[in-house]
Design a protein around this motif. Structure first.
Motif, PDB file in Angstrom:
ATOM      1  N   ALA A 142       8.564  -8.829  -1.947  1.00 16.22           N
ATOM      2  CA  ALA A 142       7.455  -9.294  -1.085  1.00 16.22           C
ATOM      3  C   ALA A 142       7.644 -10.822  -0.768  1.00 16.22           C
ATOM      4  O   ALA A 142       7.226 -11.670   0.257  1.00 16.22           O
ATOM      5  N   VAL A 143       7.609 -11.366  -1.937  1.00 18.40           N
ATOM      6  CA  VAL A 143       8.100 -13.459  -1.684  1.00 18.40           C
ATOM      7  C   VAL A 143       9.166 -13.633  -0.797  1.00 18.40           C
ATOM      8  O   VAL A 143       8.985 -14.519   0.051  1.00 18.40           O
ATOM      9  N   ILE A 144       9.936 -13.052  -1.537  1.00 24.26           N
ATOM     10  CA  ILE A 144      11.433 -13.944  -0.306  1.00 24.26           C
ATOM     11  C   ILE A 144      11.348 -12.741   0.936  1.00 24.26           C
ATOM     12  O   ILE A 144      11.033 -13.872   2.166  1.00 24.26           O
ATOM     13  N   GLY A 145      10.573 -11.850   1.157  1.00 22.59           N
ATOM     14  CA  GLY A 145      10.490 -11.476   2.258  1.00 22.59           C
ATOM     15  C   GLY A 145       9.765 -12.096   3.033  1.00 22.59           C
ATOM     16  O   GLY A 145      10.016 -12.553   4.554  1.00 22.59           O
ATOM     17  N   GLY A 146       8.560 -11.807   2.889  1.00 24.06           N
ATOM     18  CA  GLY A 146       7.672 -12.210   2.999  1.00 24.06           C
ATOM     19  C   GLY A 146       7.316 -13.509   3.896  1.00 24.06           C
ATOM     20  O   GLY A 146       7.860 -14.538   5.103  1.00 24.06           O
ATOM     21  N   SER A 147       8.345 -14.559   2.768  1.00 23.56           N
ATOM     22  CA  SER A 147       8.328 -16.467   2.919  1.00 23.56           C
ATOM     23  C   SER A 147       9.833 -15.493   4.468  1.00 23.56           C
ATOM     24  O   SER A 147       9.642 -17.201   5.491  1.00 23.56           O
TER      25      SER A 147
ATOM     26  N   MET B 117       0.770  -1.034  -0.230  1.00 28.33           N
ATOM     27  CA  MET B 117      -0.297  -0.358  -0.119  1.00 28.33           C
ATOM     28  C   MET B 117       0.982   1.291  -0.173  1.00 28.33           C
ATOM     29  O   MET B 117       0.552   2.307  -0.851  1.00 28.33           O
ATOM     30  N   TYR B 118       2.121   1.017   0.463  1.00 26.47           N
ATOM     31  CA  TYR B 118       2.516   2.822   0.647  1.00 26.47           C
ATOM     32  C   TYR B 118       4.600   2.331   0.349  1.00 26.47           C
ATOM     33  O   TYR B 118       4.489   3.815   0.500  1.00 26.47           O
ATOM     34  N   TRP B 119       4.533   2.015  -0.099  1.00 31.26           N
ATOM     35  CA  TRP B 119       6.100   1.176  -0.280  1.00 31.26           C
ATOM     36  C   TRP B 119       5.961   1.588  -1.985  1.00 31.26           C
ATOM     37  O   TRP B 119       6.057  -0.212  -2.538  1.00 31.26           O
ATOM     38  N   LYS B 120       6.249   2.366  -3.075  1.00 26.17           N
ATOM     39  CA  LYS B 120       6.191   2.915  -4.546  1.00 26.17           C
ATOM     40  C   LYS B 120       7.590   1.505  -5.085  1.00 26.17           C
ATOM     41  O   LYS B 120       7.983   0.559  -5.370  1.00 26.17           O
ATOM     42  N   LYS B 121       8.632   0.811  -3.981  1.00 26.12           N
ATOM     43  CA  LYS B 121       9.964   0.614  -4.406  1.00 26.12           C
ATOM     44  C   LYS B 121       9.462  -1.270  -4.221  1.00 26.12           C
ATOM     45  O   LYS B 121      10.784  -1.688  -5.002  1.00 26.12           O
TER      46      LYS B 121
ATOM     47  N   ILE C  35      15.451  -5.056   1.422  1.00 20.02           N
ATOM     48  CA  ILE C  35      16.613  -6.035   0.605  1.00 20.02           C
ATOM     49  C   ILE C  35      16.366  -7.138  -1.116  1.00 20.02           C
ATOM     50  O   ILE C  35      16.834  -5.793  -1.791  1.00 20.02           O
ATOM     51  N   PHE C  36      15.141  -7.656  -0.974  1.00 13.18           N
ATOM     52  CA  PHE C  36      15.286  -8.136  -2.129  1.00 13.18           C
ATOM     53  C   PHE C  36      14.250  -7.092  -2.828  1.00 13.18           C
ATOM     54  O   PHE C  36      14.267  -7.490  -4.403  1.00 13.18           O
ATOM     55  N   SER C  37      13.709  -6.146  -2.750  1.00 12.94           N
ATOM     56  CA  SER C  37      12.754  -5.459  -4.028  1.00 12.94           C
ATOM     57  C   SER C  37      14.380  -4.188  -3.839  1.00 12.94           C
ATOM     58  O   SER C  37      13.794  -4.292  -5.865  1.00 12.94           O
ATOM     59  N   VAL C  38      14.989  -3.481  -3.088  1.00 16.11           N
ATOM     60  CA  VAL C  38      15.427  -2.483  -3.941  1.00 16.11           C
ATOM     61  C   VAL C  38      16.280  -3.171  -4.890  1.00 16.11           C
ATOM     62  O   VAL C  38      17.476  -2.460  -6.063  1.00 16.11           O
TER      63      VAL C  38
END
Lengths: 554, 105
Positions: free
Chosen positions: A466-471, A456-460, A518-521
């Motif tokens: 999302a998949v790696i961090g969420g897992s 909702m809030y983070w453009k990057k 980390i895995f998004s940026v």
């Protein structure tokens, strides 16, 4: 000594947190007035289901009650989802046992709501359609995000269901004198009926009726208690301290160290904002305005309810504790003290008898059972939606499916979840399930919430992040619960916990956020670029509601 | 949403006002809730005796009781404050933005 006390206090929390009545329960004699009132409740709710079934024609009706629930009604339903039988019996039992500590626990459960209102409710309503995965996958790749979100939802729902089923079996055994298996099957069958035939409309109204009955019953009990003491809190408190000592008026050992305190707070706040059956309720209202009102009313009802449970707990201290009528003499002969029949979680039930006789005891018992039914229905609907809307329609069929087929899959999923819930409920009867709800909250806080919030809030944010961090968050939560004091020591029988804290949320939520970051940026793919560019349009919709789903026409 | 529409809304002064005002308002209220709650819970974690002080010398009621009740009421009041302003002022801004889109066809 102090350490033992802390340990006992924390086990107490785990017990209440498990939302279940633990330990061996004795089957009670058949309670006729309770059964009569319960049959009336079931009859009324089946009537609601029949009425709702005629109005549930499309998938939108099934998932969101057509989007036509008002803010006040939805606030009541949300409060109903939160005021489970265990929070009624468990928190009043905790107040009965330890006084002030019960209030600390209630406050922890309440303070997440304002934050949900300020941060989540509106964008969720503006972006979503049926499930929170709609929002999380809005500009990201559908397949992986929906799979992860559905997995988080189903895990949360099944863990919660196990706790509710085991709790209901034991409670019903105790209150109605029915067999454990009969109780579990009855709950499973009724919830499948409500959900498959009446969808969200029936589930919502069953929840509203129950919330009203619960609030009315609790209000009556609190007033009856206060009337005994001329509506003076200080008289009530001085009688209570004469029986239990002055320590019940101040913090005991519920929150012992800052790390546990913060970790519990994180679990309750972010976990509440990641519970799929709660998030789903925001799609049942027409627009963001009603979504906000929902939280306002829900917070009011829940806060009021917690104040009532505090009075009820103290009422039980003065009217139930040391009252020979409610004393478990068999247990007293073994362990001494003044144990009450059925354990401390029965304090509110005994109090209902003390203030209102057999008739009111029957009423409160029936309400407690109704509460379980309403909560499991909401959970099952959320789980079935994750299976049909996220996994089947969006991932498996890639959106190429009509609403009627999707709704049919949802009903099949509901029946399957009902069967799973009954089997698990029976299988876990004698198991220690103290970790179950804690784990459900930890998963909701560490996997569902971070993805939802950042989408909702983070453009990057990117799909990969999302998949790696969420897992990672999900795995950390599960691992730390297994290595923690409840599973590693109490269940697996090891001497010391590898992870010393009961609540992993502080750590697993941090892991999830860092992992996603980390895995998004570091994601420089073309796809990631497109996902970032899509943020602007999504943000405008989330802020203004332009393009948002409206209520269906009837 | 088309790119032109996104650009149009993005540059709409009403939209800028809405995002700025609501963002800071939400953040302030969230902070208020977090500060109050963590002050409460960390007091209990570090020095619970502060909440065990009796209200008066002949009273068994401790200051912790009204403080705990106040946290509950505070949470409810915050949701009321937010809902009132958002359902009025912020929704008016949203509606202005929606109308300006309609006007421009």
């Amino acid at each position: 000594m102090n350490r033992i006390f802390t340990f006992l206090a924390l086990s107490g929390v785990a017990l209440f947190a498990s939302e279940a009545i633990q330990g061996e329960v004795q089957k009670q004699a058949l309670n006729i007035s309770a059964i009569v009132m319960f049959v009336i409740f079931v009859g009324a709710t089946l009537g609601i289901t029949y009425w709702a079934a005629k109005r549930t024609k499309s998938a939108k009706d099934f998932y969101t009650a057509g989007g036509g629930i008002t803010g006040f009604q939805n606030g009541m339903a949300i409060a109903g989802d939160y005021m489970s039988a265990a929070s009624f019996l468990g928190i009043s039992g905790l107040v009965y046992l330890k006084g002030y500590d019960g209030l600390i626990y209630s406050i922890g459960f309440l303070v997440g709501w304002p934050v949900i209102l300020f941060m989540i409710a509106e964008p969720l309503r503006n972006l979503g359609k049926y499930t929170f995965a709609d929002v999380a996958s809005y500009r990201l790749r559908q397949g992986p995000i929906r799979t992860l979100a559905a997995f988080g939802s189903i895990a949360t729902v099944i863990l919660y269901l196990i706790a509710q089923m085991v709790g209901s079996g034991k409670l019903i055994q105790l209150l109605f004198g029915l067999h454990y298996e009969v109780a579990v099957i009855l709950v499973g069958v009724l919830m499948v009926l409500y959900v498959t035939f009446g969808g969200m409309l029936a589930t919502t109204w069953v929840q509203i009726v129950k919330a009203f009955l619960l609030l009315a019953g609790a209000t009556f009990m609190a007033i009856a208690v206060m009337a005994h003491y001329d509506f003076s809190f200080s008289t009530l408190f001085s009688h209570a301290t004469e029986l239990k000592g002055a320590s019940i008026m101040s913090p005991g050992g519920l929150v012992s160290d800052p790390v546990s305190a913060i970790s519990l707070a994180v679990a309750l706040m972010f976990g509440t904002a990641g519970l799929p059956h709660i998030l789903m309720r925001f799609f049942t209202v027409g627009d963001a305005k009603e979504a906000r009102k929902s939280v306002f009313f829900a917070t009011g009802f829940i806060g009021y309810f917690y104040i009532l449970t505090f009075i009820i707990g103290f009422g039980a201290i003065v009217l139930v504790f040391k009252n020979p009528h409610y004393l478990d003499t068999a247990k007293q002969a073994v362990s001494g003290g003044f144990p009450i029949l059925g354990g401390n979680n029965m304090a509110a039930i005994h109090l209902s008898h003390a203030v209102g006789g057999d008739f009111f005891l029957g009423f409160i018992s029936a309400v407690a059972f109704a509460t379980i039914l309403a909560v499991v229905s909401g959970l099952t609907l959320a789980g079935a939606s994750a299976i049909s809307h996220d996994l089947y329609a969006s991932v498996f069929k890639k959106g190429q499916v009509d609403g009627i087929t999707e709704m049919r899959v949802s009903k099949i999923a509901t029946v399957a979840l009902g069967v799973v819930a009954i089997i698990m409920g029976i299988a876990f009867e004698k198991q220690n399930i103290a970790f179950v709800v804690g784990l459900a909250f930890a998963i909701a806080a560490s996997a569902n919430f971070p993805i939802l919030f950042l989408s909702m809030y983070w453009k990057k944010l990117t799909t990969r992040g999302a998949v790696i961090g969420g897992s990672l968050g999900l795995a950390t939560a599960v691992l730390l619960v297994i290595l923690g004091p409840i599973v590693w020591v109490q269940i697996l029988g090891n001497a010391h916990a590898i992870f010393p804290y009961k609540y992993p949320a502080l750590f697993s939520v941090v892991v999830a956020f860092i992992g996603i970051y980390i895995f998004s940026v570091t994601d420089n793919s073309e796809e990631a670029k497109a996902e970032r560019e899509a943020f602007e349009a999504q943000y405008i919709r989330s802020q203004t509601g332009i393009g948002a789903e409206g209520a269906s026409e009837h | 949403m088309k790119k032109e529409l996104v650009d149009q809304i993005k540059n709409d002064p009403n939209y800028k006002e809405l995002v700025a005002k609501r963002g800071s308002f939400s953040l302030k209220l969230t902070m208020a809730m977090l500060v109050v709650y963590f002050a409460f819970i960390l007091t209990i974690a570090f020095d619970p005796s502060l909440l065990a002080v009796p209200l008066s010398s002949d009273s068994v009621t401790t200051v912790g009781i009204p403080i705990g009740m106040a946290v509950i009421v505070f949470a409810f009041i915050l949701t009321g404050i937010y809902t009132k302003r958002a359902n009025g002022e912020f929704d008016d801004l949203s509606n202005k933005i929606k109308n300006s889109i309609k006007d421009n066809g």
